[in-house]
Design a protein around this motif. Structure first.
Motif, mmCIF file in Angstrom:
data_model
loop_
_atom_site.group_PDB
_atom_site.id
_atom_site.type_symbol
_atom_site.label_atom_id
_atom_site.label_comp_id
_atom_site.label_asym_id
_atom_site.label_seq_id
_atom_site.Cartn_x
_atom_site.Cartn_y
_atom_site.Cartn_z
ATOM 1 N N GLY A 3 28.673 -16.560 6.060
ATOM 2 C CA GLY A 3 27.442 -15.923 5.379
ATOM 3 C C GLY A 3 27.265 -16.430 4.129
ATOM 4 O O GLY A 3 27.547 -17.682 3.873
ATOM 5 N N ILE A 4 26.717 -15.597 3.374
ATOM 6 C CA ILE A 4 26.130 -16.205 1.761
ATOM 7 C C ILE A 4 26.955 -14.865 0.827
ATOM 8 O O ILE A 4 26.783 -13.759 1.190
ATOM 9 C CB ILE A 4 24.738 -16.170 1.613
ATOM 10 C CG1 ILE A 4 24.666 -16.770 0.311
ATOM 11 C CG2 ILE A 4 24.025 -15.017 2.000
ATOM 12 C CD1 ILE A 4 22.945 -17.362 0.013
ATOM 13 N N THR A 5 27.904 -15.360 -0.035
ATOM 14 C CA THR A 5 28.465 -14.424 -0.926
ATOM 15 C C THR A 5 28.054 -14.650 -2.194
ATOM 16 O O THR A 5 27.854 -16.117 -2.682
ATOM 17 C CB THR A 5 30.057 -14.617 -0.863
ATOM 18 O OG1 THR A 5 30.412 -15.925 -0.894
ATOM 19 C CG2 THR A 5 30.484 -14.153 0.678
ATOM 20 N N MET A 22 27.974 -17.199 -9.473
ATOM 21 C CA MET A 22 28.388 -18.243 -8.179
ATOM 22 C C MET A 22 27.748 -17.852 -7.019
ATOM 23 O O MET A 22 27.546 -16.391 -6.671
ATOM 24 C CB MET A 22 30.145 -18.129 -7.999
ATOM 25 C CG MET A 22 30.591 -18.378 -9.219
ATOM 26 S SD MET A 22 30.439 -20.298 -9.964
ATOM 27 C CE MET A 22 30.853 -21.117 -8.524
ATOM 28 N N CYS A 23 27.606 -18.776 -6.234
ATOM 29 C CA CYS A 23 27.020 -18.561 -4.838
ATOM 30 C C CYS A 23 27.560 -19.565 -3.733
ATOM 31 O O CYS A 23 27.417 -20.780 -4.285
ATOM 32 C CB CYS A 23 25.191 -18.619 -4.918
ATOM 33 S SG CYS A 23 24.582 -18.449 -3.318
ATOM 34 N N PHE A 33 18.396 -20.858 -3.246
ATOM 35 C CA PHE A 33 17.552 -20.595 -3.979
ATOM 36 C C PHE A 33 18.328 -19.429 -5.117
ATOM 37 O O PHE A 33 19.188 -18.698 -4.626
ATOM 38 C CB PHE A 33 16.350 -19.835 -3.276
ATOM 39 C CG PHE A 33 15.787 -20.593 -2.354
ATOM 40 C CD1 PHE A 33 16.252 -20.598 -1.011
ATOM 41 C CD2 PHE A 33 14.474 -21.152 -2.642
ATOM 42 C CE1 PHE A 33 15.429 -21.339 -0.048
ATOM 43 C CE2 PHE A 33 13.625 -21.778 -1.577
ATOM 44 C CZ PHE A 33 14.386 -21.921 -0.460
ATOM 45 N N TRP A 34 17.883 -19.551 -6.338
ATOM 46 C CA TRP A 34 18.098 -18.215 -7.374
ATOM 47 C C TRP A 34 16.764 -17.585 -7.569
ATOM 48 O O TRP A 34 15.990 -18.078 -7.848
ATOM 49 C CB TRP A 34 18.795 -18.823 -8.439
ATOM 50 C CG TRP A 34 20.286 -19.031 -8.161
ATOM 51 C CD1 TRP A 34 20.789 -20.082 -8.135
ATOM 52 C CD2 TRP A 34 21.214 -17.907 -8.247
ATOM 53 N NE1 TRP A 34 22.146 -19.997 -8.087
ATOM 54 C CE2 TRP A 34 22.567 -18.358 -8.073
ATOM 55 C CE3 TRP A 34 21.339 -16.478 -8.133
ATOM 56 C CZ2 TRP A 34 23.705 -17.801 -8.031
ATOM 57 C CZ3 TRP A 34 22.424 -15.992 -8.292
ATOM 58 C CH2 TRP A 34 23.758 -16.570 -7.979
ATOM 59 N N TYR A 35 17.036 -16.160 -7.295
ATOM 60 C CA TYR A 35 15.950 -15.102 -7.805
ATOM 61 C C TYR A 35 16.419 -14.214 -8.656
ATOM 62 O O TYR A 35 17.747 -13.893 -8.779
ATOM 63 C CB TYR A 35 15.192 -14.398 -6.465
ATOM 64 C CG TYR A 35 14.666 -15.437 -5.463
ATOM 65 C CD1 TYR A 35 15.552 -15.862 -4.399
ATOM 66 C CD2 TYR A 35 13.361 -15.553 -5.401
ATOM 67 C CE1 TYR A 35 14.824 -16.657 -3.252
ATOM 68 C CE2 TYR A 35 12.765 -16.314 -4.500
ATOM 69 C CZ TYR A 35 13.472 -16.792 -3.191
ATOM 70 O OH TYR A 35 12.905 -17.444 -2.298
ATOM 71 N N ARG A 36 15.416 -13.648 -9.658
ATOM 72 C CA ARG A 36 15.804 -12.527 -10.182
ATOM 73 C C ARG A 36 14.912 -11.421 -9.740
ATOM 74 O O ARG A 36 13.719 -11.580 -9.585
ATOM 75 C CB ARG A 36 15.730 -12.614 -11.708
ATOM 76 C CG ARG A 36 14.570 -13.153 -12.357
ATOM 77 C CD ARG A 36 14.681 -13.131 -13.871
ATOM 78 N NE ARG A 36 14.870 -11.859 -14.694
ATOM 79 C CZ ARG A 36 15.004 -11.623 -15.799
ATOM 80 N NH1 ARG A 36 14.993 -12.738 -16.612
ATOM 81 N NH2 ARG A 36 15.019 -10.521 -16.516
ATOM 82 N N ALA A 92 19.897 -17.191 -2.205
ATOM 83 C CA ALA A 92 19.370 -17.067 -0.810
ATOM 84 C C ALA A 92 19.702 -18.536 -0.504
ATOM 85 O O ALA A 92 19.566 -19.672 -1.138
ATOM 86 C CB ALA A 92 17.822 -16.782 -0.571
ATOM 87 N N SER A 93 19.692 -18.675 1.045
ATOM 88 C CA SER A 93 19.823 -20.043 1.600
ATOM 89 C C SER A 93 18.974 -20.174 2.728
ATOM 90 O O SER A 93 18.501 -19.023 3.328
ATOM 91 C CB SER A 93 21.115 -20.439 2.062
ATOM 92 O OG SER A 93 21.698 -19.453 3.202
#
Lengths: 112, 117
Positions: A3-5, A22-23, A33-36, A92-93
């Motif tokens: 998954g995504i951590t 970290m992602c 992607f990075w969101y706020r 997100a991926s």
């Protein structure tokens, strides 16, 4: 774990300090992607990456830096944190052709 | 520049009622319209999605209605349950976005739904 951590899940820092969020994803998705997330603003895109070594600015990139040397990792760095960067950050991926972006659990960042 | 406008910002519904969340967009190049559901302390997750070649898509109690001419789409939650209490985001993707921009989603501002028992 598959998954995504994201790490850390919670972070408190002071104005002017450098912070790295970290992602990590295990699916080998090409896009990350990075969101706020801020109340009233929804999810705003900070940076995204279509593949390793390819990154692009999103809607609100100022004050942030990203890198992607490996497909599975996409760290986000706040070079000199400001109070306005207090927020919840989501990574997100997405694999091109897939139906959805998969989101991580988020990092709650507080800048004092 | 907000290209997807979502309303209302918050919504309170009684158990068994219908919840309706609306979104409007301006960019006619958008070709994919997903809805994401987010529970407190969690990341958003895809709930349901629609493409502009259909006017409605239903999955269980969740239905997307799409009006291409009006550039609007909405989420209907039938028989709303307390477990539906969450934040809902509409989004859109631009199929004309070239190169690496193709995968980007533009999100609405979010709607906090509370379903009272």
């Amino acid at each position: 774990d598959a998954g995504i951590t994201q790490s850390p899940r919670y972070k408190i820092t002071e104005t002017g300090r450098q912070v790295t969020l970290m992602c990590h994803q295990t699916w080998s998705h090409s896009y990350m992607f990075w969101y706020r997330q801020d109340l009233g603003h929804g999810l705003r895109l900070i940076y995204y990456s279509a593949a390793a070594d390819i990154t692009d600015k999103g809607e609100v990139p100022d004050g942030y830096v990203v890198s992607r040397s490996k497909t599975e990792n996409f760290p986000l760095t706040l070079e000199s944190a400001t109070r306005s960067q207090t927020s919840v950050y989501f990574c997100a991926s997405w694999q091109r052709g897939g139906p959805e972006q998969f989101f991580g659990p988020g990092t709650r960042l507080t800048v004092l | 520049q907000q290209q997807v406008k979502q309303s209302p910002q918050s919504l309170i519904v009684q158990k068994g009622g219908i919840s309706i969340i609306n979104c409007a967009y301006e960019n006619t190049a958008f070709d994919y319209f997903p809805w994401y559901q987010q529970f407190p302390g969690k990341g958003p997750a895809l709930l349901i999605a629609i493409r502009p070649d259909v006017s409605e898509k239903k999955e269980g109690r969740f239905t997307i209605s799409f009006n291409k001419s009006a550039k609007q789409f909405s989420l209907h939650i039938m028989d709303s349950q307390p477990g539906d209490s969450a934040t809902y985001f509409c989004a859109a993707r631009n199929h004309n976005a070239g190169g690496t921009s193709y995968g980007k989603l533009t999100f609405g501002q979010g709607t906090i739904l509370t379903v009272h028992p």
